[in-house]
Design an enzyme around this catalytic site. Structure first.
Site, PDB file in Angstrom:
ATOM      1  N   CYS A  29      -3.997  13.633   0.966  1.00 57.52           N
ATOM      2  CA  CYS A  29      -4.047  12.472   0.071  1.00 57.52           C
ATOM      3  C   CYS A  29      -5.171  11.495   0.453  1.00 57.52           C
ATOM      4  O   CYS A  29      -5.131  10.871   1.516  1.00 57.52           O
ATOM      5  CB  CYS A  29      -2.694  11.770   0.113  1.00 57.52           C
ATOM      6  SG  CYS A  29      -2.652  10.185  -0.735  1.00 57.52           S
ATOM      7  N   CYS A  32      -3.923   7.888   0.813  1.00 55.27           N
ATOM      8  CA  CYS A  32      -3.241   7.700   2.095  1.00 55.27           C
ATOM      9  C   CYS A  32      -4.276   7.436   3.194  1.00 55.27           C
ATOM     10  O   CYS A  32      -4.085   6.560   4.043  1.00 55.27           O
ATOM     11  CB  CYS A  32      -2.411   8.931   2.449  1.00 55.27           C
ATOM     12  SG  CYS A  32      -1.120   9.310   1.257  1.00 55.27           S
TER      13      CYS A  32
END
Length: 104
Positions: A29, A32
């Protein structure tokens, strides 16, 4: 950050006295990866007052489902073992810090 799995989540987050921030993330991600330095900076700033933890959603899919981490990153906060708030996605650093300070 303390890495959590189903084995230690209860002890480190749910039974912890005081405030806890749990970041549900995925290795793949990009958002993230953008949030992680912000979380780490806040961890250094509040190390003596707030516990910061992380859960990798692919590794701990049951925990991710239990806490609604269908969007990553998802941040779940706890105060004295009770869920306090949920935040999802990329969050401005100032806004994130304000939300974290509400735990104190």
């Amino acid at each position: 950050m303390i890495h959590l799995t189903a084995k230690n989540f209860l002890i480190e987050a749910k039974r912890c006295r005081g405030p806890v921030v749990v970041m549900f993330y995925a290795v793949w991600c990009g958002k993230c990866a953008m949030m992680k330095p912000i979380v780490e900076q806040l961890e250094r700033r509040y190390y003596d007052r707030i516990k910061f933890c992380e859960v990798e959603v692919d590794e701990s899919a049951v925990l991710a489902a239990e806490y609604g981490a269908d969007i990553v990153p998802t941040f779940v906060t706890f105060r004295d073992g009770e869920m306090f708030s949920i935040m999802q996605g990329v969050i401005q650093e100032e806004t994130f810090e304000e939300r974290v300070k509400e735990l104190l």
